[in-house]
Design a protein around this motif. Structure first.
Motif, PDB file in Angstrom:
ATOM      1  N   THR A  89       0.833  -1.211   0.000  1.00 21.13           N
ATOM      2  CA  THR A  89       0.000   0.000   0.000  1.00 21.13           C
ATOM      3  C   THR A  89       0.866   1.260   0.000  1.00 21.13           C
ATOM      4  OG1 THR A  89      -0.157   0.171   2.418  1.00 21.13           O
ATOM      5  CG2 THR A  89      -1.817  -1.170   1.286  1.00 21.13           C
ATOM      6  N   LYS A  90       2.144   1.101   0.353  1.00 17.73           N
ATOM      7  CA  LYS A  90       3.047   2.243   0.490  1.00 17.73           C
ATOM      8  C   LYS A  90       3.948   2.440  -0.723  1.00 17.73           C
ATOM      9  CE  LYS A  90       3.129   1.325   5.452  1.00 17.73           C
ATOM     10  NZ  LYS A  90       3.953   0.895   6.609  1.00 17.73           N
ATOM     11  N   GLY A  91       3.999   1.453  -1.597  1.00 13.05           N
ATOM     12  CA  GLY A  91       4.868   1.545  -2.768  1.00 13.05           C
ATOM     13  C   GLY A  91       5.332   0.179  -3.207  1.00 13.05           C
ATOM     14  N   PRO A  92       6.154   0.121  -4.260  1.00 12.64           N
ATOM     15  CA  PRO A  92       6.672  -1.165  -4.730  1.00 12.64           C
ATOM     16  C   PRO A  92       7.592  -1.802  -3.697  1.00 12.64           C
ATOM     17  CG  PRO A  92       7.743   0.648  -5.878  1.00 12.64           C
ATOM     18  CD  PRO A  92       6.632   1.250  -5.074  1.00 12.64           C
ATOM     19  N   LEU A  93       7.821  -3.092  -3.854  1.00 13.46           N
ATOM     20  CA  LEU A  93       8.567  -3.873  -2.876  1.00 13.46           C
ATOM     21  C   LEU A  93       9.756  -4.549  -3.544  1.00 13.46           C
ATOM     22  CD1 LEU A  93       8.688  -5.048   0.023  1.00 13.46           C
ATOM     23  CD2 LEU A  93       7.165  -6.878  -0.771  1.00 13.46           C
ATOM     24  N   VAL A  94      10.924  -4.389  -2.922  1.00 13.54           N
ATOM     25  CA  VAL A  94      12.112  -5.161  -3.289  1.00 13.54           C
ATOM     26  C   VAL A  94      12.223  -6.296  -2.288  1.00 13.54           C
ATOM     27  CG1 VAL A  94      14.615  -5.151  -3.524  1.00 13.54           C
ATOM     28  CG2 VAL A  94      13.300  -3.169  -4.272  1.00 13.54           C
ATOM     29  N   LEU A  95      12.234  -7.515  -2.780  1.00 12.80           N
ATOM     30  CA  LEU A  95      12.209  -8.703  -1.932  1.00 12.80           C
ATOM     31  C   LEU A  95      13.441  -9.552  -2.211  1.00 12.80           C
ATOM     32  CD1 LEU A  95      10.403 -10.170   0.130  1.00 12.80           C
ATOM     33  CD2 LEU A  95       9.270 -11.298  -1.790  1.00 12.80           C
ATOM     34  N   SER A  96      14.198  -9.856  -1.174  1.00 14.24           N
ATOM     35  CA  SER A  96      15.406 -10.668  -1.309  1.00 14.24           C
ATOM     36  C   SER A  96      15.283 -11.914  -0.445  1.00 14.24           C
ATOM     37  CB  SER A  96      16.641  -9.862  -0.893  1.00 14.24           C
ATOM     38  OG  SER A  96      17.811 -10.643  -0.984  1.00 14.24           O
ATOM     39  N   LEU A 146      12.893   5.949  -5.008  1.00 16.36           N
ATOM     40  CA  LEU A 146      11.883   5.526  -5.976  1.00 16.36           C
ATOM     41  C   LEU A 146      10.616   5.012  -5.278  1.00 16.36           C
ATOM     42  CD1 LEU A 146      14.305   3.811  -8.504  1.00 16.36           C
ATOM     43  CD2 LEU A 146      13.010   5.924  -8.864  1.00 16.36           C
ATOM     44  N   GLY A 147      10.521   5.278  -3.980  1.00 16.04           N
ATOM     45  CA  GLY A 147       9.308   4.925  -3.240  1.00 16.04           C
ATOM     46  C   GLY A 147       9.205   3.481  -2.831  1.00 16.04           C
ATOM     47  N   ALA A 148      10.301   2.720  -2.944  1.00 17.51           N
ATOM     48  CA  ALA A 148      10.253   1.288  -2.692  1.00 17.51           C
ATOM     49  C   ALA A 148      10.672   0.931  -1.275  1.00 17.51           C
ATOM     50  CB  ALA A 148      11.141   0.554  -3.686  1.00 17.51           C
ATOM     51  N   ARG A 149      10.100  -0.148  -0.756  1.00 19.98           N
ATOM     52  CA  ARG A 149      10.528  -0.756   0.496  1.00 19.98           C
ATOM     53  C   ARG A 149      11.350  -2.004   0.177  1.00 19.98           C
ATOM     54  NH1 ARG A 149       7.315   3.640   0.896  1.00 19.98           N
ATOM     55  NH2 ARG A 149       7.046   4.210   3.069  1.00 19.98           N
ATOM     56  N   LEU A 150      12.310  -2.300   1.044  1.00 20.60           N
ATOM     57  CA  LEU A 150      13.171  -3.476   0.911  1.00 20.60           C
ATOM     58  C   LEU A 150      12.929  -4.399   2.090  1.00 20.60           C
ATOM     59  CD1 LEU A 150      15.634  -5.126  -0.149  1.00 20.60           C
ATOM     60  CD2 LEU A 150      17.104  -3.498   1.094  1.00 20.60           C
ATOM     61  N   PRO A 184      18.828 -18.458  -3.611  1.00 23.55           N
ATOM     62  CA  PRO A 184      18.883 -17.002  -3.502  1.00 23.55           C
ATOM     63  C   PRO A 184      18.124 -16.351  -4.654  1.00 23.55           C
ATOM     64  CG  PRO A 184      21.043 -17.946  -3.108  1.00 23.55           C
ATOM     65  CD  PRO A 184      20.179 -19.061  -3.606  1.00 23.55           C
ATOM     66  N   ALA A 185      17.331 -15.333  -4.311  1.00 27.16           N
ATOM     67  CA  ALA A 185      16.469 -14.727  -5.333  1.00 27.16           C
ATOM     68  C   ALA A 185      16.187 -13.282  -4.971  1.00 27.16           C
ATOM     69  CB  ALA A 185      15.159 -15.497  -5.451  1.00 27.16           C
ATOM     70  N   ARG A 186      15.884 -12.506  -5.994  1.00 31.85           N
ATOM     71  CA  ARG A 186      15.553 -11.094  -5.834  1.00 31.85           C
ATOM     72  C   ARG A 186      14.354 -10.780  -6.721  1.00 31.85           C
ATOM     73  NH1 ARG A 186      19.704  -7.362  -5.882  1.00 31.85           N
ATOM     74  NH2 ARG A 186      21.189  -8.923  -5.145  1.00 31.85           N
ATOM     75  N   PHE A 187      13.380 -10.071  -6.168  1.00 33.04           N
ATOM     76  CA  PHE A 187      12.173  -9.710  -6.906  1.00 33.04           C
ATOM     77  C   PHE A 187      11.860  -8.227  -6.703  1.00 33.04           C
ATOM     78  CE2 PHE A 187      11.702 -14.187  -5.800  1.00 33.04           C
ATOM     79  CZ  PHE A 187      11.301 -14.755  -6.993  1.00 33.04           C
ATOM     80  N   VAL A 188      11.325  -7.602  -7.737  1.00 33.68           N
ATOM     81  CA  VAL A 188      10.674  -6.296  -7.613  1.00 33.68           C
ATOM     82  C   VAL A 188       9.194  -6.525  -7.865  1.00 33.68           C
ATOM     83  CG1 VAL A 188      10.396  -3.994  -8.598  1.00 33.68           C
ATOM     84  CG2 VAL A 188      12.695  -4.938  -8.273  1.00 33.68           C
ATOM     85  N   ILE A 189       8.374  -6.107  -6.900  1.00 29.64           N
ATOM     86  CA  ILE A 189       6.936  -6.357  -6.953  1.00 29.64           C
ATOM     87  C   ILE A 189       6.202  -5.021  -6.973  1.00 29.64           C
ATOM     88  CG2 ILE A 189       4.995  -7.477  -5.795  1.00 29.64           C
ATOM     89  CD1 ILE A 189       7.080  -9.325  -4.437  1.00 29.64           C
ATOM     90  N   ALA A 190       5.366  -4.829  -7.982  1.00 24.80           N
ATOM     91  CA  ALA A 190       4.574  -3.609  -8.093  1.00 24.80           C
ATOM     92  C   ALA A 190       3.411  -3.650  -7.104  1.00 24.80           C
ATOM     93  CB  ALA A 190       4.048  -3.452  -9.522  1.00 24.80           C
ATOM     94  N   GLN A 191       2.750  -2.498  -6.933  1.00 23.81           N
ATOM     95  CA  GLN A 191       1.676  -2.407  -5.941  1.00 23.81           C
ATOM     96  C   GLN A 191       0.471  -3.280  -6.265  1.00 23.81           C
ATOM     97  OE1 GLN A 191       2.074   2.167  -5.531  1.00 23.81           O
ATOM     98  NE2 GLN A 191       1.236   1.452  -3.581  1.00 23.81           N
TER      99      GLN A 191
END
Length: 224
Positions: free
Chosen positions: A74-81, A108-112, A183-190
């Protein structure tokens, strides 16, 4: 120095048998065998990819508070590791690199958020050891990792090696399954669309933090 250059330098020292690990050649060959088998299994190809919808999750942070992906988005896109645990030096170097990139994500408004199967106590150790200011969440049994297609079971011969070196995953994770996430990395939109996905069955290979910035720009930085 790039993250991968740091990882390569550490790997060269480790495989040369240098302190503090003093790894024997047989140990290194066993690790190479396990990595090669995971690569040839095709497991990484079954993980979620860009264009897929990310599963929702709610996991506890080291203080026992529940962190929900729905609320974060709800706050912005998410960087997930997803990472293996504080016992893995490659993971620690990656976490430090992500910490250094945190201002770029925030701009860029993202949370990690980082996720591992380890216990809360070991997540606290991750935070202290790597001087992290972003949330570390515990994923018991790698259930969330499995929903992203990342969970795998260690082969028996690798379990034997880990036991030999007192790398007791059941103790680290509070789970007897001897599973880990790739090990993985994702960018997830709102809207939960996955805009970027990098999954590698070779735990010594990790993407650069800046590789995710184009996807975050596409996400629009909403909710900064």
């Amino acid at each position: 120095m790039t993250l991968q250059a740091q990882l390569d330098a550490f790997k060269a020292e480790f495989e040369a048998g240098k302190p503090p690990y003093n790894a024997a050649r047989a140990v290194i060959e066993t690790m190479h065998r396990a990595t090669a088998e995971l690569i040839t299994s095709g497991a990484a190809g079954l993980a979620l990819k860009a264009g897929d919808q990310a599963p929702s999750f709610a996991l506890k942070d080291p203080d026992g508070d529940v962190v929900s992906s729905t609320e974060l988005l709800t706050k912005g896109p998410l960087v997930l590791s997803f990472y293996r645990g504080v016992w893995c030096p490659y993971c620690n170097m990656e976490l430090q690199a992500l910490q250094a990139a945190l201002p770029d994500f925030a701009a860029l408004g993202a949370r990690l958020v980082a996720i591992s199967p380890q216990s809360a106590a070991n997540s606290r150790k991750s935070l202290r050891q790597n001087a992290l200011s972003f949330p570390i969440l515990s994923d018991p049994g790698n259930e969330v990792a499995a929903s992203f297609g990342l969970r795998f079971t260690l082969p028996d011969y690798l379990i034997d090696l880990y036991k030999q070196f007192r790398n007791d995953l059941p103790a680290f994770n509070g789970d007897a399954s001897w599973t880990l996430p790739m090990p993985a990395r994702f960018v997830i939109a709102q809207d939960r669309a996955i805009l970027y996905a990098e999954v590698n069955p070779d735990y010594t290979r990790r993407p650069e933090p800046e590789d995710m910035l184009p996807a975050l720009r596409r996400a629009g930085g909403v909710g900064a």
